[in-house]
Write a protein that holds these residues in place. Structure first.
Motif, PDB file in Angstrom:
ATOM      1  N   GLN A 126       0.878  -1.249   0.198  1.00  0.00           N
ATOM      2  CA  GLN A 126       0.056  -0.141   0.014  1.00  0.00           C
ATOM      3  C   GLN A 126       1.037   1.131  -0.180  1.00  0.00           C
ATOM      4  N   TYR A 127       1.994   1.218   0.841  1.00  0.00           N
ATOM      5  CA  TYR A 127       3.041   2.321   0.817  1.00  0.00           C
ATOM      6  C   TYR A 127       3.535   2.702  -0.532  1.00  0.00           C
ATOM      7  N   ALA A 128       3.797   1.236  -1.208  1.00  0.00           N
ATOM      8  CA  ALA A 128       4.713   1.446  -2.359  1.00  0.00           C
ATOM      9  C   ALA A 128       3.714   2.122  -3.447  1.00  0.00           C
ATOM     10  N   GLU A 129       2.348   1.735  -3.370  1.00  0.00           N
ATOM     11  CA  GLU A 129       1.418   2.277  -4.395  1.00  0.00           C
ATOM     12  C   GLU A 129       1.072   3.851  -4.149  1.00  0.00           C
ATOM     13  N   GLN A 130       1.552   4.291  -3.141  1.00  0.00           N
ATOM     14  CA  GLN A 130       1.410   5.615  -2.817  1.00  0.00           C
ATOM     15  C   GLN A 130       2.823   6.245  -3.098  1.00  0.00           C
ATOM     16  N   GLY A 131       3.703   5.703  -3.478  1.00  0.00           N
ATOM     17  CA  GLY A 131       4.935   6.278  -4.036  1.00  0.00           C
ATOM     18  C   GLY A 131       6.190   6.135  -2.928  1.00  0.00           C
ATOM     19  N   TYR A 132       5.815   5.671  -1.829  1.00  0.00           N
ATOM     20  CA  TYR A 132       7.009   5.352  -0.844  1.00  0.00           C
ATOM     21  C   TYR A 132       7.916   4.459  -1.141  1.00  0.00           C
ATOM     22  N   LYS A 133       9.209   4.591  -0.924  1.00  0.00           N
ATOM     23  CA  LYS A 133      10.298   3.537  -1.399  1.00  0.00           C
ATOM     24  C   LYS A 133      10.897   3.003  -0.151  1.00  0.00           C
ATOM     25  N   ALA A 134      11.089   1.767  -0.354  1.00  0.00           N
ATOM     26  CA  ALA A 134      11.513   0.693   0.841  1.00  0.00           C
ATOM     27  C   ALA A 134      12.307  -0.371   0.043  1.00  0.00           C
ATOM     28  N   VAL A 135      13.327  -0.713   0.746  1.00  0.00           N
ATOM     29  CA  VAL A 135      14.152  -1.956   0.777  1.00  0.00           C
ATOM     30  C   VAL A 135      14.022  -3.071   1.664  1.00  0.00           C
ATOM     31  N   VAL A 136      13.478  -4.087   1.393  1.00  0.00           N
ATOM     32  CA  VAL A 136      13.016  -5.180   2.325  1.00  0.00           C
ATOM     33  C   VAL A 136      14.227  -6.269   2.422  1.00  0.00           C
ATOM     34  N   LEU A 137      14.481  -6.709   3.535  1.00  0.00           N
ATOM     35  CA  LEU A 137      15.431  -7.555   4.218  1.00  0.00           C
ATOM     36  C   LEU A 137      14.901  -9.009   4.379  1.00  0.00           C
ATOM     37  N   ASP A 138      13.626  -9.000   4.391  1.00  0.00           N
ATOM     38  CA  ASP A 138      13.032 -10.263   4.879  1.00  0.00           C
ATOM     39  C   ASP A 138      11.875 -10.719   4.243  1.00  0.00           C
ATOM     40  N   ARG A 139      11.663 -10.573   2.855  1.00  0.00           N
ATOM     41  CA  ARG A 139      10.480 -11.021   2.059  1.00  0.00           C
ATOM     42  C   ARG A 139      10.845 -10.751   0.475  1.00  0.00           C
ATOM     43  N   GLU A 140      10.115 -11.441  -0.226  1.00  0.00           N
ATOM     44  CA  GLU A 140      10.001 -11.259  -1.781  1.00  0.00           C
ATOM     45  C   GLU A 140       9.016 -10.677  -2.067  1.00  0.00           C
ATOM     46  N   LEU A 141       8.937  -9.160  -2.509  1.00  0.00           N
ATOM     47  CA  LEU A 141       7.761  -8.549  -3.007  1.00  0.00           C
ATOM     48  C   LEU A 141       8.147  -7.913  -4.320  1.00  0.00           C
ATOM     49  N   ILE A 142       7.308  -7.788  -5.443  1.00  0.00           N
ATOM     50  CA  ILE A 142       7.452  -7.396  -6.576  1.00  0.00           C
ATOM     51  C   ILE A 142       6.606  -5.845  -6.684  1.00  0.00           C
ATOM     52  N   HIS A 143       7.287  -4.828  -6.924  1.00  0.00           N
ATOM     53  CA  HIS A 143       6.754  -3.705  -7.086  1.00  0.00           C
ATOM     54  C   HIS A 143       7.907  -2.545  -7.234  1.00  0.00           C
ATOM     55  N   PRO A 144       7.547  -1.645  -8.379  1.00  0.00           N
ATOM     56  CA  PRO A 144       8.817  -0.693  -8.739  1.00  0.00           C
ATOM     57  C   PRO A 144       9.255   0.062  -7.554  1.00  0.00           C
ATOM     58  N   ASN A 145       8.576   0.202  -6.368  1.00  0.00           N
ATOM     59  CA  ASN A 145       8.976   1.131  -5.440  1.00  0.00           C
ATOM     60  C   ASN A 145       9.757   0.387  -4.257  1.00  0.00           C
ATOM     61  N   LEU A 146       9.778  -0.862  -4.444  1.00  0.00           N
ATOM     62  CA  LEU A 146      10.147  -1.858  -3.498  1.00  0.00           C
ATOM     63  C   LEU A 146      11.343  -2.570  -4.019  1.00  0.00           C
ATOM     64  N   ASN A 147      12.571  -2.985  -3.022  1.00  0.00           N
ATOM     65  CA  ASN A 147      13.527  -3.569  -3.914  1.00  0.00           C
ATOM     66  C   ASN A 147      13.942  -4.506  -2.679  1.00  0.00           C
ATOM     67  N   GLN A 148      14.648  -5.520  -3.059  1.00  0.00           N
ATOM     68  CA  GLN A 148      15.041  -6.626  -1.739  1.00  0.00           C
ATOM     69  C   GLN A 148      16.420  -6.961  -1.758  1.00  0.00           C
ATOM     70  N   VAL A 149      16.981  -7.017  -0.485  1.00  0.00           N
ATOM     71  CA  VAL A 149      18.524  -7.381  -0.396  1.00  0.00           C
ATOM     72  C   VAL A 149      18.396  -8.567   0.648  1.00  0.00           C
ATOM     73  N   LEU A 150      18.526  -9.739   0.140  1.00  0.00           N
ATOM     74  CA  LEU A 150      18.132 -10.770   0.993  1.00  0.00           C
ATOM     75  C   LEU A 150      19.415 -11.780   1.305  1.00  0.00           C
ATOM     76  N   LEU A 151      19.361 -12.416   2.459  1.00  0.00           N
ATOM     77  CA  LEU A 151      20.356 -13.481   2.877  1.00  0.00           C
ATOM     78  C   LEU A 151      20.200 -14.705   2.054  1.00  0.00           C
ATOM     79  N   ASP A 152      21.274 -15.420   1.653  1.00  0.00           N
ATOM     80  CA  ASP A 152      21.265 -16.526   0.837  1.00  0.00           C
ATOM     81  C   ASP A 152      20.793 -17.653   1.861  1.00  0.00           C
ATOM     82  N   ASN A 153      19.690 -17.637   2.364  1.00  0.00           N
ATOM     83  CA  ASN A 153      19.382 -18.549   3.478  1.00  0.00           C
ATOM     84  C   ASN A 153      19.167 -20.061   3.259  1.00  0.00           C
ATOM     85  N   LYS A 154      18.904 -20.306   1.967  1.00  0.00           N
ATOM     86  CA  LYS A 154      18.736 -21.820   1.443  1.00  0.00           C
ATOM     87  C   LYS A 154      20.175 -22.319   1.353  1.00  0.00           C
ATOM     88  N   ALA A 155      21.214 -21.475   0.655  1.00  0.00           N
ATOM     89  CA  ALA A 155      22.460 -21.937   0.610  1.00  0.00           C
ATOM     90  C   ALA A 155      23.216 -22.254   1.717  1.00  0.00           C
TER      91      ALA A 155
END
Length: 326
Positions: A126-155
């Motif tokens: 919802q925040y992303a839709e309103q134009g707010y930008k965020a980087v998430v470290l704990d999930r996978e979400l697809i949106h132009p205003n969101l990006n992800q930097v994740l640990l390679d937990n499975k590896a």
């Protein structure tokens, strides 16, 4: 509280003239601006932060949202964030709890870094839709205003399981994490995949919640049902430290011989265990730094791509190798 109206009255000028002077505008003469600033200082005028943000649309503040501050996990991560942001002229706000999220729609921060399982996907989108930008470290979400930097937990979890299996263990306990944790669920998924590839091994899951107390409780259960050498994979180091403490203090079991313990995160405390605690290592400081870099690039309108943080295995010391199961 002193307002610009009070300054205007004492200076004998209009409110707009005071506003121009306080904001460094060239619409007022140097002498007038100097006189207004002197009066503002004499009256101990403090600009209203919210009003200033609404006008400039930029705070040079970044918020990082965390589930909590427990354990030894967050120090290096926050240091990595702070160091990068400071070098770019930004300051950091560390936030936790639902009420702190109001900082985003109120535009008190320019962007967010999220490592908080209580922050729902729906709210973030919802925040992303309103134009707010965020980087998430704990999930996978697809949106132009969101990006992800994740640990390679499975590896990482795969490395841990392969290490234990190659050491000859045919009985492995996996101490799980919080049900809502992305990292814990990814690691557990890899544990189960490794178990399916090694049908000769008995893999037993015990509940955990990433705390030392959970590690101690799991260790107690393992000691009570001990019948042969076993490996214990704690899905984070906090639980591994709790298990280590219980085995050393209460159980008549020798670490490195009867019990082979491995964690995940390589927190500083784990590095002082004797025998050395095996664990999965990665740079928390790099994780924080990369997340900060990605967020500032997004705020600048630059393209970014999802990133993963590389992990590696740190082997334990003084581990007695068991015969490989057929």
């Amino acid at each position: 509280m002193v307002s610009i109206k009070d300054i205007a009255k004492q200076a004998g000028v209009s409110i707009s003239t005071v506003s121009y002077a306080l904001n460094g505008s060239d619409k007022v003469t140097r002498d007038t601006a100097a006189r207004i600033l002197r009066i503002a200082d004499e009256l101990n005028y403090v600009p209203h932060a919210a009003a200033r943000l609404l006008k400039k649309r930029q705070s040079h503040l970044i918020g990082i949202f965390l589930t909590d501050f427990s354990g030894n996990f967050y120090g290096d991560l926050l240091q990595g964030v702070k160091e990068y942001l400071s070098g770019k002229g930004y300051d950091l706000l560390v936030c936790s709890g639902a009420q702190s999220r109001r900082l985003i729609p109120e535009r008190m921060i320019d962007g967010a870094i999220v490592l908080d399982e209580t922050f729902s996907d729906k709210e973030l989108l919802q925040y992303a839709e309103q134009g707010y930008k965020a980087v998430v470290l704990d999930r996978e979400l697809i949106h132009p205003n969101l990006n992800q930097v994740l640990l390679d937990n499975k590896a990482g979890a795969t490395l841990a399981m392969e290490y234990l299996l190659e050491s000859g263990h045919d009985k492995i306990y996996a101490i799980t994490g919080p049900k809502g944790s992305y990292d814990a669920n990814q690691r557990l998924h890899a544990v189960r995949q490794a178990a399916r590839r090694a049908p000769f091994a008995e893999v037993i899951e015990l509940p955990g919640n990433f705390t030392r107390e959970a590690g101690e409780e799991a260790a107690k259960r393992i000691a009570e049902q001990y019948d042969r050498p076993a490996a214990v994979f704690c899905l984070n180091d906090e639980m591994a430290i709790g298990a280590y403490r219980y085995f050393r203090s209460h159980a008549q079991l020798t670490l490195g011989e009867q019990i082979h313990l491995i964690g995940f995160d390589n927190i500083e405390l784990a590095q002082f265990a004797q025998p050395r605690l095996a664990t999965i290592d990665y740079s928390m400081r790099k994780w924080g730094s990369l997340a900060s870099e990605q967020l500032l690039r997004m705020l600048a309108g630059e393209p970014v791509e999802p990133e993963r943080i590389y992990v590696s295995l740190i082997r334990g010391e003084s581990v007695k190798r068991l015969p490989i199961a057929p």
